[in-house]
Scaffold this motif. Structure first.
Motif, PDB file in Angstrom:
ATOM      1  N   LYS A 167       0.685  -1.290   0.076  1.00  0.00           N
ATOM      2  CA  LYS A 167      -0.064   0.058   0.006  1.00  0.00           C
ATOM      3  C   LYS A 167       0.894   1.203   0.079  1.00  0.00           C
ATOM      4  O   LYS A 167       1.931   1.128   0.649  1.00  0.00           O
ATOM      5  N   THR A 219       0.687   5.426   0.402  1.00  0.00           N
ATOM      6  CA  THR A 219      -0.099   6.515   0.631  1.00  0.00           C
ATOM      7  C   THR A 219       0.820   7.928   0.312  1.00  0.00           C
ATOM      8  O   THR A 219       1.860   8.021   0.261  1.00  0.00           O
ATOM      9  N   CYS A 220      -0.075   9.134   0.309  1.00  0.00           N
ATOM     10  CA  CYS A 220       0.549  10.256   0.059  1.00  0.00           C
ATOM     11  C   CYS A 220      -0.462  11.338   0.426  1.00  0.00           C
ATOM     12  O   CYS A 220      -1.743  11.205   0.348  1.00  0.00           O
ATOM     13  N   THR A 221       0.029  12.542   0.659  1.00  0.00           N
ATOM     14  CA  THR A 221      -0.804  13.576   1.219  1.00  0.00           C
ATOM     15  C   THR A 221      -1.004  14.702   0.104  1.00  0.00           C
ATOM     16  O   THR A 221       0.089  15.000  -0.476  1.00  0.00           O
ATOM     17  N   THR A 230      -4.722   6.221  -0.809  1.00  0.00           N
ATOM     18  CA  THR A 230      -3.946   5.397  -0.703  1.00  0.00           C
ATOM     19  C   THR A 230      -4.200   4.344  -1.977  1.00  0.00           C
ATOM     20  O   THR A 230      -5.230   4.270  -2.825  1.00  0.00           O
ATOM     21  N   VAL A 251      -5.382  12.418   2.344  1.00  0.00           N
ATOM     22  CA  VAL A 251      -4.519  11.388   2.297  1.00  0.00           C
ATOM     23  C   VAL A 251      -5.128  10.339   1.208  1.00  0.00           C
ATOM     24  O   VAL A 251      -6.469   9.960   1.505  1.00  0.00           O
TER      25      VAL A 251
END
Length: 387
Positions: free
Chosen positions: A275, A277-279, A331, A329
């Protein structure tokens, strides 16, 4: 029933939200109904606008019963929309010289079964009109149906805005009008193809073909053994360091009113995959729909006789509403198959999860991602076959 109000409303939304804003200098888009707008271009009032494909992409039986809407009528059909005069037979307008905004409604030629497009450029007359009013200092907005990749570099330097709306079917002009005026729905699409840049300003046929993938093979009607393998589309342009006008995945956020920041990329094992994730955040004046895209770089250890390694491969995207100063955020779930390559070495012919270090980057398009938020990892499934 394709003529039911709910189906037509859905078509309008699909057209508007899939429209791609490539350029918007000075914030001329969204247009205002109070603007003094002049229509030019061959498609502005077309009785049969280029709004669908041909051959297997033709849906004439339905569209013969429900005529395709042109952009002029689409604008007039908006709540309080202006009834703009149509251009002359040559596509020009006597009112353009006094207009605040010159709206050029155009399209490149489309292909059909058994016949390819002879050029990726606009009709010469439409391109000349665009250049004419841009040279006069007018705010020229180009609204174009695109049957696929287009070359815009022969006329786009001095226009104020460009909106691309593909081949959207019978509601064509209504959905395009909604996108141009931000009526109910936001133009929030992204390019699904690369828009190449012609190698010269004149852009002769030879120049055009030297600028596009496999252009040197167009006149070769013999059987071709393609050697590009995995280097198709945007991957070919990147692998060969070819400059383009607008890269795969490109599109302005919120009509270009702000730029989205991608940060804090991270990864975690998830079953046999990973996985990421990034903001996402922005500090612009308005909310908008963003399309974050995850591109993956495979480990350098991947090397087989049948594998030509792309620089980056799109492995995920999302569409999210972003409010100003409210980070969100996102995903992306990468499966074991996403992390695998096709091994067609002797006695192989199977998917293999790649060993070594991957790099995953999240950004706004295929040329932007590696400059944004990246994270590196090894696949939990490394070396496993049959993913």
């Amino acid at each position: 029933n394709y003529k039911s109000p709910c189906k037509l409303a859905l078509a309008n939304r699909i057209i508007a939200e899939s429209t791609v804003v490539l350029k918007n200098d000075g914030g001329v888009l969204p247009l205002k109904k109070s603007d003094n707008i002049a229509l030019i271009g061959s498609q502005a009032c077309a009785k049969d606008p280029i709004a669908q494909g041909a051959g297997s992409g033709w849906n004439g039986f339905a569209c013969n019963k429900v005529p395709k809407i042109n952009v002029r009528d689409g604008i007039a059909g908006l709540d309080g929309g202006p009834a703009l005069p149509c251009p002359t037979a040559g596509g020009d307008s006597a009112s353009a010289a006094q207009a605040d905004v010159v709206l050029a409604v155009v399209s490149a030629a489309k292909a059909s079964e058994g016949s390819d497009r002879s050029t990726l450029q606009l009709d010469a007359g439409d391109a000349a009109l665009i250049r004419k009013y841009a040279a006069l200092g007018k705010k020229v907005v180009v609204a174009t149906n695109a049957p696929g990749p287009m070359i815009t570099s022969t006329w786009d330097a001095n226009v104020a805005a460009i909106a691309v709306s593909w081949l959207p079917g019978q509601q064509n002009g209504r959905g395009i009008a909604m996108a141009l005026f931000n009526e109910e729905y936001e133009a929030s699409g992204r390019l699904t193809v690369t828009f190449p840049r012609c190698s010269t300003e004149a852009c002769t046929q030879a120049d055009e073909r030297s600028s596009v993938a496999l252009g040197d093979q167009i006149d070769n009607h013999a059987y071709l053994k393609y050697t590009d393998k995995a280097l198709i589309g945007y991957r070919w342009y990147q692998a060969n360091n070819i400059p383009v006008s607008y890269p795969f995945g490109f599109g302005l956020f919120a009509y270009g009113s702000a730029q989205v920041s991608y940060s804090n990329a991270a990864n975690a094992p998830s079953g046999g995959g990973v996985k990421v994730t990034c903001t996402l955040s922005h500090s612009g004046p308005r909310a908008g729909l963003d399309v974050p895209q995850l591109y993956l770089k495979f480990p350098p250890s991947v090397a087989t006789p049948g594998w030509v390694q792309p620089k980056w491969v799109l492995k995920g995207f999302d569409k999210v509403m972003l409010n100003p100063s409210e980070p969100k955020v996102v995903t992306f779930a990468l499966t074991a198959r996403d992390l695998s390559y096709w091994d067609d070495g002797p006695g192989r012919s199977l998917w293999v999860c790649a060993p070594g270090q991957f790099t995953a980057c999240v950004g706004a398009n295929s040329r932007d991602a590696e400059q944004q938020a990246c994270t590196m990892f090894s696949a939990p499934c490394a070396g496993q076959a049959g993913a």
